[in-house]
Design a protein around this motif. Structure first.
Motif, PDB file in Angstrom:
ATOM      1  N   THR A   1     -37.709  43.959  89.926  1.00 16.20           N
ATOM      2  CA  THR A   1     -39.135  43.817  90.185  1.00 16.20           C
ATOM      3  C   THR A   1     -39.417  43.779  91.688  1.00 16.20           C
ATOM      4  O   THR A   1     -40.438  44.265  92.150  1.00 16.20           O
TER       5      THR A   1
ATOM      6  N   SER B   1     -51.732  41.530  87.691  1.00 21.10           N
ATOM      7  CA  SER B   1     -50.649  42.079  86.878  1.00 21.10           C
ATOM      8  C   SER B   1     -50.996  41.871  85.405  1.00 21.10           C
ATOM      9  O   SER B   1     -51.753  40.950  85.064  1.00 21.10           O
TER      10      SER B   1
ATOM     11  N   THR C   1     -46.196  44.256  86.386  1.00 22.52           N
ATOM     12  CA  THR C   1     -45.697  43.127  87.166  1.00 22.52           C
ATOM     13  C   THR C   1     -44.978  43.599  88.430  1.00 22.52           C
ATOM     14  O   THR C   1     -44.157  44.507  88.379  1.00 22.52           O
TER      15      THR C   1
ATOM     16  N   GLU D   1     -50.952  37.539  90.690  1.00 17.74           N
ATOM     17  CA  GLU D   1     -50.059  37.517  89.536  1.00 17.74           C
ATOM     18  C   GLU D   1     -49.954  36.097  89.002  1.00 17.74           C
ATOM     19  O   GLU D   1     -50.084  35.130  89.760  1.00 17.74           O
TER      20      GLU D   1
END
Ligand code: VG1
Ligand code: CO
Length: 536
Positions: A18, A314, A337, A356
């Protein structure tokens, strides 16, 4: 000083997750591991010749050694110059700012963010691009392809560069500029916020506690809060960056920031509490008796934003901000994300606030989430409204309704078992719509995929969503930042608009959704786990 071309072989599995490449520190310290990855980055961006980079990190164990390697490799690959934070320290948002301010070609950020640090813990490397933001999916894919094809890397044989002294030196033909890590970032903050108003707040007796969690924000927070804004000495706790973050996880949530939670629950609690993570891009916000979920924090900042253009969140982040955007008549984007997905929207000027659920909030001043910026934003709302955090939240929920929210993490599960949960969920998707679980009827179930409206890129497999009408939702997703096994994240959400039901304990408010999630995913059956390891 000699330039070497070192023969090497591809190292399996150097695929960024990520947010950059995260591995056990000892993996990063193994022969060629760091060097291979750095050369792969350089190759993927078309070489380093005549380019300029920012280099810095969160101060974790191996930060100092890794930086010297990157400097010697940048020089050997022909880079023209690098800017390095003094003693190798740069928060992620500060590094993003330096890239943008000086028009650099990119940045190497040494951090595993909220993951613990130490020789037996985690290390990481993020590559950021010329816009100051994390490498996009396509650049990340190109880097991974390079790691698999690598046969050599270039490095100088040289003494360490002294990173303790601010100023300019040379490494071969490359200029190394060591800068104070705080100065430019603090100057940027001074252009974004009304420092006089914030000074007035503290002069009026307002008290706060900021937990830097022994991580990178210590020097930034001390300078901004204590020196510039006049908060008393001691406002910043755990303010000295340590290579092992004092043994904890530098993760600003009620579980890991327990000391701050205790202060805020104590009899003499300050008005406001906040914390940031390892590399300074996350934030936690808490008032007296009022913990603010990151999803709610984003919504409150949107509601009080003086010139909101558009927002993004997100996908697993709650829809609280969507309701504010609707009321204000601005666009609200839902992206996968990871901060890399906000970049195109910010660059295009479509949004000027995003966030987020994982304690990340930010705006268009840099291309990373920004912990201290979020704290200053909250202080600005408090200064301009004169209200406490608790009062702001109560008012917000009365106006917009409350999106009760929780994330349940099942950590370090066998990868096979975690994959089995996701595979089974995927298989069940077509039949889920119309079924009822714990009294909730599924109105839609899918696997989230995203088409970037600016660059047209398509990103698939971004989490399974099960939606129950307009009011509730559960999302299942595997983490992309762990270093051991798999972490399954279950995100639970329910909207409550009844004015008399806005003060429930979160677990009670989410009881039915939690039950439904258990029935749908059968986590216990697939993994043997009866309960999550961490609830935030
Ligand atoms: C987590 C969070 C995600 C965040 C990422 C990087 O990723 O869920 O929202 O962008 O960490 O944050 P994952 O894949 O483990 O869910 V940072 O502050 O660690 O760079
Ligand atoms: Co971080």
């Amino acid at each position: 000083m000699a330039r070497h071309t070192v023969a090497t072989q591809p190292i399996a599995d150097q695929k960024a997750g990520t947010s950059g490449l995260r591995r056990k520190t000892r993996d990063f310290m193994a022969p060629h591991f760091l060097e291979n990855y750095v050369q792969a980055v350089i190759n993927a961006i078309g070489g380093a010749a005549e380019k300029r980079f920012v280099v810095g990190g969160d101060g974790r164990y191996f930060n100092d050694r890794a930086i010297q390697v990157i400097l010697r490799m940048a020089a050997a690959n022909g880079a023209r110059g690098v800017i390095v934070g003094q003693n190798g320290i740069l928060s992620t948002p500060a590094a993003s700012h330096l890239i943008r301010k000086h028009g650099m070609d990119g940045g190497f950020l040494l951090t595993a963010s909220h993951n613990p640090g130490g020789v037996d813990q985690d290390f990481g490397l993020k590559f950021n691009m010329a816009n100051g933001g994390p490498a996009t999916e396509s650049v990340s894919d190109a880097i991974f392809a390079q790691t698999q094809a690598l046969s050599a890397y270039r490095i100088f044989d040289a003494q360490d560069v002294d990173l303790a002294v601010i100023g300019q030196t040379r490494l071969g033909a490359m200029t190394v500029t060591v800068v104070d890590p705080v100065v430019d970032y603090a100057a940027l903050m001074a252009t974004l916020f009304d420092f006089d108003a914030l000074r007035g707040l503290f002069a009026g007796g307002f008290r706060m506690a900021f937990d830097a969690m022994h991580a990178v924000t210590g020097p930034y927070a001390k300078h901004l809060l204590e020196e510039r804004l006049g908060a008393p000495r001691g406002t910043v706790i755990n303010g000295t960056p340590l290579p092992d973050f004092g043994g904890g996880h530098p993760d600003p949530n009620p579980i890991w920031a327990q000391g701050l939670m205790a202060i805020m629950a104590g009899p003499d609690a300050p008005n406001f509490g906040a914390a940031s993570d390892g590399d300074g891009d996350r934030n936690m916000i808490i008032g007296r008796g009022a913990y603010v979920t990151p999803s709610d924090s984003l919504a409150v900042l949107a509601a009080h934003h003086p010139h909101l253009k558009g927002v993004a969140r997100s996908m697993p982040t709650s829809a609280a901000v969507d309701r504010v955007a609707r009321t204000k008549g601005v666009a609200c984007y839902e992206v996968p994300t990871g901060w890399k997905f906000f970049g195109t929207l910010l660059d295009a000027g479509l949004i000027n606030l995003c966030g987020e659920e994982s304690a990340g909030t930010g705006a268009d001043h840099v291309r990373e989430k920004d912990g201290l910026w979020a704290v200053l934003s909250w202080l600005s709302v408090i200064a301009s409204t004169g209200q406490s955090v608790a009062a702001l939240m109560a008012e917000h929920w009365q106006k917009y309704g409350r999106n009760y929210y929780a994330r349940h993490d099942y950590e370090a599960i066998d990868t096979d078992k975690a994959d089995a949960v996701m595979q089974a969920l995927r298989g069940s998707l077509p039949a889920l719509t119309g079924q009822s679980f714990a009294g909730l009827v599924v109105t839609r179930a899918d696997e989230f995929a995203y088409d970037d409206p600016i660059d047209g890129s398509h990103t698939a497999h971004q989490g399974i969503r099960v939606i129950f009408g307009d009011t509730a939702r559960v999302v299942f997703r595997l983490s992309g930042t762990g270093t051991a096994g798999a972490t399954l994240r279950v995100y639970l959400e329910r909207l409550e608009t009844d004015p008399g039901q806005l003060d429930q304990p979160t677990a009670a408010a989410l009881a039915a959704v939690t039950k439904a999630a258990a029935a749908i995913a059968e986590i216990a059956r697939h993994t043997g786990r009866q309960a999550p390891d961490v609830i935030t």
